[in-house]
Scaffold this motif. Structure first.
Motif, short mmCIF file in Angstrom:
data_model
loop_
_atom_site.label_atom_id
_atom_site.label_comp_id
_atom_site.label_asym_id
_atom_site.label_seq_id
_atom_site.Cartn_x
_atom_site.Cartn_y
_atom_site.Cartn_z
N GLY A 360 36.58 76.17 -56.62
CA GLY A 360 37.86 76.59 -57.17
C GLY A 360 38.04 78.09 -57.07
O GLY A 360 37.23 78.81 -56.49
N HIS A 361 39.14 78.58 -57.69
CA HIS A 361 39.46 80.00 -57.56
C HIS A 361 38.39 80.88 -58.21
O HIS A 361 38.05 81.94 -57.68
CB HIS A 361 40.82 80.29 -58.18
N VAL A 364 35.63 81.19 -55.86
CA VAL A 364 36.03 82.06 -54.75
C VAL A 364 35.84 83.52 -55.15
O VAL A 364 35.29 84.34 -54.40
CB VAL A 364 37.50 81.80 -54.35
N ARG A 365 36.30 83.86 -56.35
CA ARG A 365 36.17 85.23 -56.84
C ARG A 365 34.70 85.62 -56.97
O ARG A 365 34.31 86.74 -56.61
CB ARG A 365 36.90 85.36 -58.18
N THR A 378 42.10 82.90 -52.10
CA THR A 378 42.38 81.93 -53.15
C THR A 378 42.02 80.55 -52.62
O THR A 378 41.85 80.35 -51.41
CB THR A 378 43.86 81.98 -53.57
N ARG A 379 41.89 79.59 -53.52
CA ARG A 379 41.53 78.22 -53.15
C ARG A 379 42.74 77.32 -53.27
O ARG A 379 43.41 77.30 -54.31
CB ARG A 379 40.41 77.70 -54.06
N THR A 380 43.07 76.58 -52.21
CA THR A 380 44.17 75.61 -52.23
C THR A 380 43.66 74.30 -51.65
O THR A 380 42.51 74.20 -51.20
CB THR A 380 45.36 76.11 -51.39
N VAL A 384 40.19 77.55 -48.36
CA VAL A 384 40.24 78.92 -48.85
C VAL A 384 41.19 79.71 -47.96
O VAL A 384 41.01 79.76 -46.74
CB VAL A 384 38.84 79.57 -48.84
N GLY A 386 43.03 83.45 -47.20
CA GLY A 386 42.78 84.84 -47.54
C GLY A 386 43.17 85.82 -46.46
O GLY A 386 43.60 85.46 -45.36
N GLY A 420 49.53 78.49 -54.52
CA GLY A 420 48.42 79.34 -54.15
C GLY A 420 48.82 80.38 -53.13
O GLY A 420 48.37 81.53 -53.18
N LEU A 424 48.63 84.41 -53.54
CA LEU A 424 47.91 85.25 -52.57
C LEU A 424 48.80 86.38 -52.07
O LEU A 424 48.36 87.53 -51.96
CB LEU A 424 47.43 84.39 -51.40
N SER A 427 49.07 89.14 -54.70
CA SER A 427 47.92 90.05 -54.72
C SER A 427 47.94 90.99 -53.52
O SER A 427 47.66 92.19 -53.65
CB SER A 427 46.62 89.23 -54.71
#
Length: 579
Positions: A360-361, A364-365, A378-380, A384, A386, A420, A424, A427
Motif C-alpha cells: 500500500g501507500h 511505498v513511502r 503512490t500505490r494504485t 506503483v 511515480g 491515486g 500523485l 505532490s
C-alpha cells in the motif's frame, strides 16, 4: 484597421447591428466550428485523431501511449512522427486536414463510414435552432455549408414543426440550387462538400479541387449579388476559397463580407489575403472575433425581440449553457467576480508504472525512505505509479520483486475525483512550484501550504510591500511561528484541472492551547484584505505559483520520467447571468 492583422476588425455587437439592417441581402457560410457544440469534432480535432491513428498503426504501439490528445507532449510526439514521413503537409497547412484524411482512409466508402460515425447521435445546438428561427422569420434565406451533418435540417424541422420547408442541395443537385435561388424558394441550404448521405461525398484534396463546376458557379454568382457571413469555417480548402475569391470584383458582396473568427489567434493566411483583397475592391469587409457560434447567434436573437422564439426558448430551458466570460469592450471595466482558480495548461500525460509486491501507500513511502532515493510514488490498482529517475525507482522497489516496468497513461477521466493519479499529480505539482519559485511546503489535508523559503530575498519585496512583515512569532506565544503564505489545492471543475490558491497566514507550532490566539492573529492580519488589496495579493500569488506561465519540472532529470507542468497566471472569473 487592426494593427496586428492589417485587416479591418469590428466587434460582435457592431456586426449584430449591421446584420439586421442587411439580413435579407446576406447569405451564410457555415464550417465545422458551428457543429462543435453539437458534439461533432472540428477539423482541428480530427487532424489530431488522424495523426494519432497513423502513429499507432505505423509504429505498432499501444493507443494508450498517445491517448491524451490534449497533452502538449503527446501532440509534439505525434507531430514529430508526421514530419518524419516527409509525405504529409506541415502542421497548420491548408491541405493538412484533407491530406491526413486521405492518408488514414484512402477509400471513399471508409471516409463515409468514419464521418457517419462522428455524426451519429448529434443534435442541433442553440446556434442551429437560432439560425432556423431566423430562417422562419425570413432573416436568413440562403445558407452554404462545408459540413456533412444534417444539423441545420434537423433544427429547421424542429422550428417549422415539419420537414418540407428547407430545401437541402448536395453536390448531385447543382441545377436545383440555381433554380431555388433564381426563383426565391427560401430557405435553401447548399452543401458544398456533399451531404454525408450523398453518393458523391467529397472530402479529400483531389476531390475538393474538382468541386462541381456548376455548383461553384452558383456560389460565385451569389457572392456577386449578396453579402456573406462566414462562421465556423477556417478557410482550409482551396475550392471554396477560390470561388469566393473569384467573385471578388467591383460591386461584389454588396451587403458586406463578415468573417466570424473564434479566439485571439490570427486567421489563416488565405483568409487574411481574401479580406485585404475585399477591402481593396471597396467591399465592406471585416473580421469579427466571437466566442463561438452559439454565443453570436444568441446576440443576434437578443436584438430582434419581435420574432417568434418559443421553440428556441424551450430548447434553452432544456440545456445548461457554459461559456467563457467575454472580454470587456469600450471603456467598461469587468462586471465580474474574480475567482482564485488558476487553469492548469499542461500536466504529465504519462508516469512510470511498476508492478511489484509492495502492499500500500504507507509501504511505498517506507520503501522510498529506506532506499534514500528522490522519487514521488503512490500505490494504485495498476501498480506503483511515480516520477523520478529509472535507477532510483528500481532501487526503491527492487526488493519487492519487480515484474513489470513500463509507462502508465494518466487519463483525464481518472483526475475528476481524488484518485491515486490526482494525488500523485498534486505532490508533483507542489514539488515543481517549490523547486522553481523559492518556496517550501507544508502538507495540510487536501491543501499544500507554501511559504517563502527565504523571506529576505528580493523576490518577496512586492509581497512585503503589500502585507508588511512576512514572518514572526505571535506575541505571548514564542512557540507559535507564523508566515505569510498561500494554500494551493488541485481540483477538477468544468472538465479540466485547476489550482486553487488562497493567500493566508500559515502557522507552525500550533496546539489546542494557542489555537484561539492563532485564529485571532490571522483575523487581524486579513481583516482589511478585500477588493483592491485582496485583488493585488491574489495577482501576486497567481504569478508566483504559476511562474508567470513558464514550464515547471518536478525533478529536472534527463533519465526516467519527469513531471512537467504549466499553469496560467490568469485566474478564472465569473459574472452575473444575463450581463
Amino acid at each position: 484597421m487592426d494593427v496586428g492583422t492589417g485587416i479591418p476588425e469590428i466587434g460582435a455587437d457592431d456586426f449584430a447591428r449591421r446584420f439586421f439592417m442587411r439580413s435579407i441581402n446576406l447569405m451564410w457560410l457555415l464550417g465545422a466550428g458551428t457543429s462543435a457544440s453539437a458534439g461533432i469534432p472540428t477539423a482541428g480535432d480530427m487532424i489530431w485523431e488522424f495523426k494519432q491513428t497513423l502513429f499507432v498503426t505505423q509504429r505498432r504501439v499501444s493507443p494508450k501511449m498517445v491517448a491524451d490528445l490534449s497533452s502538449a507532449a503527446i501532440r509534439a510526439r505525434l507531430q514529430a512522427h508526421i514530419d518524419s514521413s516527409g509525405k504529409l503537409p506541415p502542421a497548420g497547412s491548408p491541405d493538412e486536414y484533407a491530406a491526413l484524411f486521405e492518408a488514414v482512409y484512402a477509400a471513399e466508402a471508409d471516409r463515409r463510414v468514419y464521418l457517419d460515425s462522428k455524426m451519429s447521435g448529434a443534435k442541433p445546438s442553440y446556434g442551429h435552432i437560432a439560425l432556423a428561427t431566423l430562417m422562419r422569420a425570413q432573416l436568413c434565406r440562403l445558407l452554404w455549408t462545408t459540413n456533412f451533418d444534417p444539423l441545420v435540417a434537423d433544427a429547421c424541422a424542429r422550428v417549422y414543426d415539419g420537414t418540407g420547408y428547407l430545401t437541402t442541395v448536395a453536390l448531385d443537385g447543382p441545377d436545383l440550387a440555381k433554380q431555388c435561388i433564381d426563383e426565391g424558394r427560401w430557405p435553401v441550404e447548399v452543401k458544398l462538400h456533399g451531404d454525408f448521405r450523398s453518393r458523391r461525398l467529397k472530402n479529400t484534396t483531389d476531390e475538393l479541387r474538382l468541386q462541381d463546376e456548376r455548383l461553384r458557379k452558383v456560389l460565385v454568382d451569389s457572392c456577386r449579388r449578396l453579402g456573406l457571413v462566414v462562421v465556423g469555417y477556417s478557410g482550409r480548402d482551396s475550392s471554396v476559397m477560390d470561388a469566393v475569391d473569384e467573385a471578388m470584383q467591383a460591386g461584389a458582396f454588396p451587403a458586406g463580407l463578415f468573417w466570424l473568427h473564434r479566439g485571439e489567434d490570427a486567421p489563416l493566411p488565405g483568409v487574411h489575403e481574401l479580406l485585404v483583397k475585399a477591402v481593396a475592391a471597396g467591399v465592406d469587409a471585416a473580421l469579427v472575433r466571437v466566442d463561438n457560434f452559439d454565443e453570436i447567434m444568441r446576440d443576434l436573437i437578443r436584438l430582434k425581440p419581435d420574432i417568434d422564439t418559443r421553440v428556441l426558448e424551450g430548447f434553452a430551458l432544456q440545456r445548461r449553457r457554459w461559456s467563457a466570460a467575454p472580454q470587456p469592450a469600450g471603456h467598461r471595466g469587468w462586471p465580474v467576480v474574480r475567482l482564485n482558480a488558476l487553469p492548469v495548461i499542461q500536466t504529465p500525460s504519462v508516469c512510470r508504472r511498476i508492478v511489484c509486491s509492495v502492499a500500500g501507500h504507507a509501504e511505498v513511502r517506507s520503501a522510498i525512505e529506506a532506499a534514500g532515493v528522490d522519487v514521488l510514488a503512490t500505490r494504485t490498482k495498476a501498480g506503483v505509479l511515480g516520477f523520478g529517475t529509472d535507477a532510483d525507482m528500481r532501487l526503491a522497489f527492487d526488493a519487492y520483486g519487480i515484474t513489470d516496468f513500463d509507462l502508465h497513461t494518466i487519463e483525464s477521466k481518472r483526475l475528476r475525483h481524488d484518485s491515486g493519479e490526482r494525488g500523485l499529480l498534486r505532490s508533483a505539482l507542489t514539488r515543481s512550484i517549490t523547486r522553481h519559485q523559492g518556496l517550501t511546503s507544508i502538507r495540510h489535508g487536501n491543501t499544500d501550504l507554501l511559504i517563502p523559503a527565504d523571506p529576505h530575498k528580493g523576490i518577496w519585496a512586492e509581497l512585503k510591500r503589500q502585507v508588511g512583515t512576512l514572518t514572526g512569532t505571535v506575541t505571548g506565544h514564542p512557540e507559535l511561528h507564523w508566515h505569510e503564505g498561500v494554500g494551493v489545492r488541485l481540483d477538477w471543475a468544468d472538465e479540466r484541472l485547476w489550482v486553487l490558491i488562497e493567500p493566508r497566514t500559515i502557522f507552525e507550532g500550533i496546539s489546542d492551547e494557542n489555537r484561539g490566539d492563532a485564529a485571532d492573529f490571522a483575523r487581524e492580519r486579513s481583516v482589511k484584505r478585500y477588493n483592491r488589496p485582496l485583488n493585488a495579493l491574489v495577482s501576486f500569488w497567481a504569478n508566483r505559483v504559476a511562474a508567470d506561465g513558464r514550464e515547471m519540472r518536478a525533478f529536472g532529470i534527463a533519465d526516467g520520467v519527469d513531471a512537467v507542468f504549466r499553469l496560467s497566471a490568469d485566474t478564472a472569473f465569473s459574472r452575473r447571468a444575463g450581463v
